[in-house]
Design an enzyme around this catalytic site. Structure first.
Site, PDB file in Angstrom:
ATOM      1  CG  ASP A 170      48.256 -64.730  79.396  1.00  0.00           C
ATOM      2  OD1 ASP A 170      48.390 -65.626  78.552  1.00  0.00           O
ATOM      3  OD2 ASP A 170      48.948 -64.658  80.431  1.00  0.00           O
ATOM      4  CG  ASN A 409      44.040 -56.223  83.254  1.00  0.00           C
ATOM      5  OD1 ASN A 409      44.676 -55.917  84.265  1.00  0.00           O
ATOM      6  ND2 ASN A 409      44.558 -56.992  82.298  1.00  0.00           N
ATOM      7  CD  GLU A 410      48.168 -55.656  81.426  1.00  0.00           C
ATOM      8  OE1 GLU A 410      48.111 -56.295  80.376  1.00  0.00           O
ATOM      9  OE2 GLU A 410      49.064 -55.816  82.269  1.00  0.00           O
ATOM     10  CG  ASN A 461      48.664 -55.379  85.817  1.00  0.00           C
ATOM     11  OD1 ASN A 461      48.350 -55.244  86.999  1.00  0.00           O
ATOM     12  ND2 ASN A 461      47.790 -55.717  84.888  1.00  0.00           N
ATOM     13  CE1 TYR A 463      53.773 -60.442  85.200  1.00  0.00           C
ATOM     14  CE2 TYR A 463      52.657 -58.569  84.219  1.00  0.00           C
ATOM     15  CZ  TYR A 463      52.608 -59.745  84.928  1.00  0.00           C
ATOM     16  OH  TYR A 463      51.412 -60.244  85.376  1.00  0.00           O
ATOM     17  CD  GLU A 499      48.196 -58.759  85.910  1.00  0.00           C
ATOM     18  OE1 GLU A 499      49.099 -59.075  85.111  1.00  0.00           O
ATOM     19  OE2 GLU A 499      47.002 -58.663  85.587  1.00  0.00           O
ATOM     20  CD1 TRP A 544      50.181 -63.036  86.112  1.00  0.00           C
ATOM     21  CD2 TRP A 544      48.289 -62.271  87.034  1.00  0.00           C
ATOM     22  NE1 TRP A 544      49.124 -63.437  85.316  1.00  0.00           N
ATOM     23  CE2 TRP A 544      47.967 -62.986  85.863  1.00  0.00           C
ATOM     24  CE3 TRP A 544      47.256 -61.706  87.802  1.00  0.00           C
ATOM     25  CZ2 TRP A 544      46.651 -63.145  85.416  1.00  0.00           C
ATOM     26  CZ3 TRP A 544      45.959 -61.872  87.361  1.00  0.00           C
ATOM     27  CH2 TRP A 544      45.667 -62.578  86.177  1.00  0.00           C
ATOM     28  CE  LYS A 563      54.345 -63.936  83.879  1.00  0.00           C
ATOM     29  NZ  LYS A 563      53.653 -64.413  82.663  1.00  0.00           N
TER      30      LYS A 563
HETATM   31  C1  BDP Z   1      49.258 -59.090  82.189  1.00  0.00           C
HETATM   32  C2  BDP Z   1      47.804 -59.476  82.112  1.00  0.00           C
HETATM   33  C3  BDP Z   1      47.528 -60.891  82.609  1.00  0.00           C
HETATM   34  C4  BDP Z   1      48.568 -61.835  82.072  1.00  0.00           C
HETATM   35  C5  BDP Z   1      49.941 -61.380  82.543  1.00  0.00           C
HETATM   36  C6  BDP Z   1      51.073 -62.323  82.092  1.00  0.00           C
HETATM   37  O1  BDP Z   1      47.004 -58.560  82.827  1.00  0.00           O
HETATM   38  O2  BDP Z   1      46.238 -61.286  82.237  1.00  0.00           O
HETATM   39  O3  BDP Z   1      48.314 -63.174  82.400  1.00  0.00           O
HETATM   40  O4  BDP Z   1      50.187 -60.113  81.997  1.00  0.00           O
HETATM   41  O5  BDP Z   1      51.634 -62.085  81.030  1.00  0.00           O
HETATM   42  O6  BDP Z   1      49.589 -58.239  81.153  1.00  0.00           O
HETATM   43  O7  BDP Z   1      51.347 -63.281  82.787  1.00  0.00           O
END
Ligand code: BDP
Length: 588
Positions: A170, A409-410, A461, A463, A499, A544, A563
């Site tokens: 991303d 990462n991820e 991370n 969300y 994140e 993040w 973000k």
């Molecule tokens: C995470 C990623 C990051 C993205 C973020 C997002 O590590 O690079 O920018 O999500 O969706 O999965 O904002």
């Protein structure tokens, strides 16, 4: 690899400036041997910078393949008899370089330095004036880090030869010579590398500083100088590895940096390397720096700004550190690739704590496709991943600011194929450096993850309330708490939320709060914090993201990822004050 420095016997010439530049529209320049003569129809380009946002034509911005850079330089008369090296801080992603039409180096990987000795070429020429040509490709495939795929489409509705670069991460695939290009000299017999490792006794009243010095010169003397330039220890031992003792050392502490310098004097060469004395240790619930529990407060960031793209920008770096300090942040992760050496040097001096991340991002399709079943990630990816870890270590090993390595990462660590892959990756990182903990940053669920038993810290991370239960901040606290506990119960490792964040349009205010408003970003973060504050194995929170940044085009990306707690131009959103209030008041 050492950073180019100047001293009595070494000189540096920075080639940054305006170079000639040409997009290789048909990717035919190499077969047509463009390097043999000055580039025809070139335009002007700034080095360092990404070229993408400096051009005016979309097809040039999105060009897939080679672009060409060219400049000329002279070798001063005073450099006669010296060893001369050309060094690129970084260039994204694959470089081939020629001097006066003669190939001098090839390099794969867009985020770390590479260099070549050019003494012979210089000595063989009467002229002492040289044309430097660089062909640089931005193509990413599954053998690269980060990985990508060039997608081709044919048939009705598509022009002939239609293709574009797809990426699974991303952030925008900025391309160009991103960091300074330098020429530097050393004496003919020279110091090639210095590895400094420090260890402290229990009471922290004595430090052992082990220095391994390689190269072709014979070492006469090494000295450790304190910040007043006074010798804290010295040795005339000529062995490759020498141990020095510093009594009552001043420690490098987060927010309170103290830097020593190691001055190495050989018969011909000399080099001074900056380092710090500090210890890092991880228990099942704590991240200890100098024996004291450290709580990471900060961000995931990007090297990203308007106009410059990913090009190194010292003014931007100064601004970012000032904003970070204003907020009470103490750390950041170099998501999702190693940042510039110049930035790490600042972090050393500012006492910032860095999680240094390899550019292994985008190895996950959230169950839609497999990554590690041999169809995508392959042996060459692994080979390149290991080489990148070696180069990252080699560049960053002596920075006290770097307290932990993140190897990826991820990635999809639920796949069977990920198990041998990451075992090898993590083992390699540990064999390079046994003084720093190793992590990787997860998006996986604890029940599905198969690799974290080899990690020292679990970084996650999440969300909740954004990509799941979008807009519902009321579910966040319970979901965070529940999942973090599951990770802890499975692995018994300290955890960092690396994140968590919500896209936020600056200036959009809504009461009651709704997604994308500044109020929502604040409420969203507060819910995460409620959970963190109840979990005693949490050792950090990194929001993040620090600032909005550019991504590829996408339906949920309106001019990039929003973000940021700061706008792309580094102006605060409301959440900046919320975090400042929290971070200047609470925890370690
Ligand atoms: C995470 C990623 C990051 C993205 C973020 C997002 O590590 O690079 O920018 O999500 O969706 O999965 O904002």
């Amino acid at each position: 690899m050492l950073y180019p420095i100047e001293n009595r016997v070494r000189e540096v010439k920075n080639l940054s400036g305006i170079w000639n530049f040409k997009i290789d529209k048909n990717n035919s320049g190499i077969s047509e041997r463009w390097y043999e003569a000055p580039l025809k129809d070139a335009v002007l380009m700034a080095v360092p910078s990404s070229y993408n946002d400096l051009v005016t034509d979309a097809s040039e911005r999105e060009h897939v393949g080679y672009v060409w850079y060219e400049t000329s330089f002279i070798i001063p008369a005073g450099w006669e008899g010296r060893r001369i090296v050309i060094r690129f801080g970084s260039a994204a992603h694959h470089a081939v370089c020629w001097i006066n039409g003669q190939e001098i180096l090839r390099h794969k990987g867009g985020f770390l330095p590479f260099e070549a000795e050019i003494t012979e070429i210089v000595e063989a020429s009467e002229e002492k004036e040289f044309r430097l040509t660089v062909a640089l490709s931005n193509v990413l495939d599954w053998t690269c880090l980060p990985s990508g795929e060039v997608v081709t489409k044919e048939g009705k509705g598509y022009p002939e030869g239609y293709h574009y670069q797809d990426t699974f991460f991303d952030f925008y695939n900025y391309s160009g010579i991103h960091r300074p290009v330098k020429l530097y000299t050393t004496p003919k017999r020279y110091i090639e590398d210095i590895v400094i490792t420090t260890s402290l006794n229990q009471e922290m009243t004595r430090a052992e500083v082990v220095c391994r010095i390689t190269g072709t010169d014979k070492i006469k003397k090494i000295q450790i100088l304190d910040e007043n330039g006074l010798a804290a220890a010295e040795s005339t031992d000529t062995a490759e590895t020498v141990t020095l003792t510093v009594e009552n050392p001043k420690l490098w502490n987060p927010g309170k940096a103290y830097l020593y310098r190691l001055r190495v004097e050989g018969e011909e060469d000399s080099y001074t390397e900056t380092f710090g004395i500090r210890s890092v240790k991880v228990t099942d619930k704590e991240f200890l720096i100098n024996g004291k529990p450290f709580y990471f407060k900060g961000f995931g960031k990007h090297e990203d700004s308007e106009i410059h793209g990913r090009g190194m920008d010292l003014a931007l770096n100064v601004k970012d550190f000032n904003l970070l300090k204003w907020m009470g942040a103490n750390s950041f992760r170099t998501s999702h690739y190693p940042y510039s050496e110049e930035l790490l040097m600042m972090a050393d001096r500012e006492g910032f704590v860095i999680i240094d991340e390899a550019p292994a991002v985008g190895m996950c399709f959230w169950q839609e496709k497999k990554v590690f079943d041999g169809t995508r990630v392959n042996e060459k990816t692994l080979e390149h991943h290991l080489d990148t870890l070696k180069d990252m270590y080699s560049r960053d090993k002596n920075h006290p600011c770097v307290v932990m390595w993140s190897v990826a990462n991820e990635a999809d660590t639920s796949e069977d194929g990920a198990v041998p892959y990451f075992k090898k990756v993590i083992d390699t990182m540990r064999s390079l450096d046994n003084t720093r903990p190793v992590t990787m940053v997860h998006t996986m669920w604890p029940s599905a993850d198969k690799v974290s038993q080899w990690l020292d810290v679990i970084c996650l991370n999440r969300y909740f309330g954004w990509y799941s239960d979008h807009g519902h901040t009321e579910v966040i606290k319970e979901q965070v708490t529940g999942e973090m506990k599951e990770w802890y119960e499975k692995y018994h490792r300290p955890m960092i939320m690396t994140e968590y964040g919500a896209d936020t349009i600056p200036g959009l205010h809504k009461m009651p709060a709704v997604a994308f408003s500044e109020e929502f970003q604040c409420e969203f973060l507060k819910e995460y914090h409620k959970a963190f504050d109840e979990l005693d194995f949490m050792v950090g929170e990194q929001v993040w993201a620090f600032a909005d940044f550019q991504t590829k085009q996408g339906l949920n990306r309106i001019d990039g990822n929003k973000k940021g707690v700061f706008t792309r131009n580094r102006q605060p959103k409301m959440a900046a004050w919320l975090l400042r209030e929290r971070w200047t008041r609470e925890k370690g």
